[in-house]
Design an enzyme around this catalytic site. Structure first.
Site, PDB file in Angstrom:
ATOM      1  N   HIS A 170      -8.579   0.605  -3.823  1.00 21.07           N
ATOM      2  CA  HIS A 170      -9.512   0.360  -2.722  1.00 21.07           C
ATOM      3  C   HIS A 170     -10.190   1.685  -2.362  1.00 21.07           C
ATOM      4  O   HIS A 170      -9.588   2.555  -1.731  1.00 21.07           O
ATOM      5  CB  HIS A 170      -8.724  -0.207  -1.536  1.00 21.07           C
ATOM      6  CG  HIS A 170      -9.524  -0.434  -0.304  1.00 21.07           C
ATOM      7  ND1 HIS A 170      -8.937  -0.663   0.923  1.00 21.07           N
ATOM      8  CD2 HIS A 170     -10.858  -0.491  -0.092  1.00 21.07           C
ATOM      9  CE1 HIS A 170      -9.871  -0.842   1.829  1.00 21.07           C
ATOM     10  NE2 HIS A 170     -11.046  -0.727   1.240  1.00 21.07           N
ATOM     11  N   PHE A 217      -6.706   4.601   8.700  1.00 18.56           N
ATOM     12  CA  PHE A 217      -5.317   4.929   8.994  1.00 18.56           C
ATOM     13  C   PHE A 217      -4.446   3.693   8.869  1.00 18.56           C
ATOM     14  O   PHE A 217      -4.877   2.575   9.183  1.00 18.56           O
ATOM     15  CB  PHE A 217      -5.168   5.496  10.413  1.00 18.56           C
ATOM     16  CG  PHE A 217      -5.881   6.803  10.623  1.00 18.56           C
ATOM     17  CD1 PHE A 217      -5.300   8.005  10.242  1.00 18.56           C
ATOM     18  CD2 PHE A 217      -7.147   6.835  11.181  1.00 18.56           C
ATOM     19  CE1 PHE A 217      -5.960   9.209  10.423  1.00 18.56           C
ATOM     20  CE2 PHE A 217      -7.820   8.031  11.365  1.00 18.56           C
ATOM     21  CZ  PHE A 217      -7.226   9.227  10.981  1.00 18.56           C
ATOM     22  N   HIS A 265      -1.213  -1.373  -4.294  1.00 17.80           N
ATOM     23  CA  HIS A 265      -2.499  -1.128  -3.633  1.00 17.80           C
ATOM     24  C   HIS A 265      -2.665   0.365  -3.381  1.00 17.80           C
ATOM     25  O   HIS A 265      -1.780   1.016  -2.803  1.00 17.80           O
ATOM     26  CB  HIS A 265      -2.567  -1.894  -2.315  1.00 17.80           C
ATOM     27  CG  HIS A 265      -3.920  -1.868  -1.667  1.00 17.80           C
ATOM     28  ND1 HIS A 265      -4.971  -2.650  -2.104  1.00 17.80           N
ATOM     29  CD2 HIS A 265      -4.386  -1.146  -0.625  1.00 17.80           C
ATOM     30  CE1 HIS A 265      -6.023  -2.433  -1.333  1.00 17.80           C
ATOM     31  NE2 HIS A 265      -5.704  -1.506  -0.437  1.00 17.80           N
ATOM     32  N   GLY A 292       1.398  -2.176   4.259  1.00 16.76           N
ATOM     33  CA  GLY A 292       1.913  -0.823   4.112  1.00 16.76           C
ATOM     34  C   GLY A 292       3.184  -0.627   4.907  1.00 16.76           C
ATOM     35  O   GLY A 292       4.285  -0.748   4.393  1.00 16.76           O
ATOM     36  N   SER A 293       3.028  -0.348   6.195  1.00 17.93           N
ATOM     37  CA  SER A 293       4.200  -0.076   7.027  1.00 17.93           C
ATOM     38  C   SER A 293       5.131  -1.272   7.104  1.00 17.93           C
ATOM     39  O   SER A 293       6.356  -1.104   7.196  1.00 17.93           O
ATOM     40  CB  SER A 293       3.750   0.343   8.436  1.00 17.93           C
ATOM     41  OG  SER A 293       2.875  -0.622   9.001  1.00 17.93           O
ATOM     42  N   MET A 318     -12.356   3.877  -0.303  1.00 16.48           N
ATOM     43  CA  MET A 318     -12.995   4.094   0.994  1.00 16.48           C
ATOM     44  C   MET A 318     -13.675   5.448   0.927  1.00 16.48           C
ATOM     45  O   MET A 318     -13.305   6.404   1.621  1.00 16.48           O
ATOM     46  CB  MET A 318     -11.950   4.008   2.107  1.00 16.48           C
ATOM     47  CG  MET A 318     -11.476   2.595   2.356  1.00 16.48           C
ATOM     48  SD  MET A 318     -10.052   2.470   3.468  1.00 16.48           S
ATOM     49  CE  MET A 318      -8.723   2.592   2.264  1.00 16.48           C
ATOM     50  N   MET A 368     -11.208  -6.333   5.674  1.00 24.21           N
ATOM     51  CA  MET A 368     -10.439  -5.427   6.520  1.00 24.21           C
ATOM     52  C   MET A 368     -10.105  -6.124   7.831  1.00 24.21           C
ATOM     53  O   MET A 368     -10.986  -6.655   8.504  1.00 24.21           O
ATOM     54  CB  MET A 368     -11.231  -4.153   6.804  1.00 24.21           C
ATOM     55  CG  MET A 368     -11.521  -3.287   5.588  1.00 24.21           C
ATOM     56  SD  MET A 368     -10.025  -2.672   4.773  1.00 24.21           S
ATOM     57  CE  MET A 368      -9.228  -1.751   6.100  1.00 24.21           C
ATOM     58  N   ASP A 403      -6.422  -6.667   4.230  1.00 21.75           N
ATOM     59  CA  ASP A 403      -5.881  -5.312   4.343  1.00 21.75           C
ATOM     60  C   ASP A 403      -5.925  -4.879   5.796  1.00 21.75           C
ATOM     61  O   ASP A 403      -6.992  -4.745   6.377  1.00 21.75           O
ATOM     62  CB  ASP A 403      -6.699  -4.360   3.475  1.00 21.75           C
ATOM     63  CG  ASP A 403      -6.091  -2.967   3.380  1.00 21.75           C
ATOM     64  OD1 ASP A 403      -5.086  -2.702   4.056  1.00 21.75           O
ATOM     65  OD2 ASP A 403      -6.624  -2.145   2.608  1.00 21.75           O
ATOM     66  N   GLY A 404      -4.725  -4.693   6.378  1.00 23.62           N
ATOM     67  CA  GLY A 404      -4.655  -4.163   7.728  1.00 23.62           C
ATOM     68  C   GLY A 404      -3.813  -4.994   8.666  1.00 23.62           C
ATOM     69  O   GLY A 404      -4.132  -6.156   8.925  1.00 23.62           O
ATOM     70  N   GLY A 405      -2.718  -4.427   9.140  1.00 22.88           N
ATOM     71  CA  GLY A 405      -1.903  -5.112  10.126  1.00 22.88           C
ATOM     72  C   GLY A 405      -1.196  -6.349   9.623  1.00 22.88           C
ATOM     73  O   GLY A 405      -0.839  -7.228  10.423  1.00 22.88           O
ATOM     74  N   SER A 456       0.842  -1.199   0.000  1.00 27.90           N
ATOM     75  CA  SER A 456       0.000   0.000   0.000  1.00 27.90           C
ATOM     76  C   SER A 456       0.873   1.243   0.000  1.00 27.90           C
ATOM     77  O   SER A 456       1.672   1.455   0.928  1.00 27.90           O
ATOM     78  CB  SER A 456      -0.898   0.022   1.234  1.00 27.90           C
ATOM     79  OG  SER A 456      -1.521   1.283   1.365  1.00 27.90           O
TER      80      SER A 456
END
Length: 228
Positions: free
Chosen positions: A68, A145, A35, A197-198, A70, A139, A175-177, A10
């Site tokens: 994506h 965030f 992404h 992402g991170s 949102m 998600m 998506d997420g964590g 991402s």
């Protein structure tokens, strides 16, 4: 549906001051898709970017642009995102009153169609649109965030969605964590596309991105082999 996990970094976690270079670097580092998290400050409490930024990035790579949305409502803007170069457009079931119509509209503008579900949204809402779908995005954080902690309860949801899909050629995206620690959980449950992402962009260099992507891929692919 794939033996190999698709890794979709991402760009929300990239250095926005040199976004084009970051996209090129992460692609060289092993990304399969790019992404694109589009947020409107209304459906989610953050604002990111829109079609002009995506269009400016499109000539930096021929990788799949996984968009994506949102945003609410999403349907009036589908054409603009398609023209910007998106290959897959995913809308939130919670953001559109007429989900079937929105998914048809995505196909009408020449893109593959995805639907996203927030952590608290039951998978039953997509039961009657499965044949409209190319992708289901689950998600594993509350959208808005980057850098949030993975919600473990969604792992069982992945299994249920996998069972719903059956033999249909539909990707399950998370998506997420996503980290090397959480990736095996969702991969073993049936997910084949991981957004990170991170966990990908930490370190700030192409060498770091390559190591980060390889770690996530190795963890998820190993879990798939064990589950087979």
């Amino acid at each position: 549906m794939n033996e190999k996990t698709i890794i979709a970094p991402s760009v929300l976690s990239a250095d926005f001051s040199r976004l084009g270079e970051e996209v090129e670097a992460v692609c060289r580092a092993g990304a399969d898709w790019i992404h694109l998290d589009v947020m409107d400050g209304h459906f989610v409490p953050n604002i990111t970017f829109g079609p002009p930024v995506i269009k400016a990035l499109r000539d930096r790579t021929d990788k799949v642009f996984d968009c994506h949305l949102m945003i609410a409502p999403p349907t009036p803007y589908l054409g603009a995102f398609a023209c910007a170069g998106c290959d897959i457009i995913t809308v939130h079931a919670e953001a559109t009153t007429h989900l079937d119509r929105s998914l048809q509209a995505i196909r009408d503008v020449g893109c593959k169609a995805g639907v996203s579900l927030n952590p608290s949204t039951p998978e039953s809402v997509i039961e009657y649109v499965l044949d409209r779908l190319d992708l289901v995005l689950l998600m594993t954080v509350n959208p808005g965030f980057g850098g949030q902690d993975f919600i473990p309860a969604v792992v069982d949801k992945v299994r249920r969605v996998k069972a719903m899909i059956g033999g249909r050629p539909i990707h399950i995206e998370i998506d997420g964590g996503v980290t090397p620690e959480s990736a095996p959980l969702v991969a073993a449950a049936g997910a084949d596309v991981l957004v990170a992402g991170s966990a990908v962009f930490k370190g700030g260099s192409e060498e770091h991105y390559a190591r980060n992507i390889a770690a996530i891929r190795a963890a998820s692919d190993g879990a798939i082999r064990k589950a087979a």
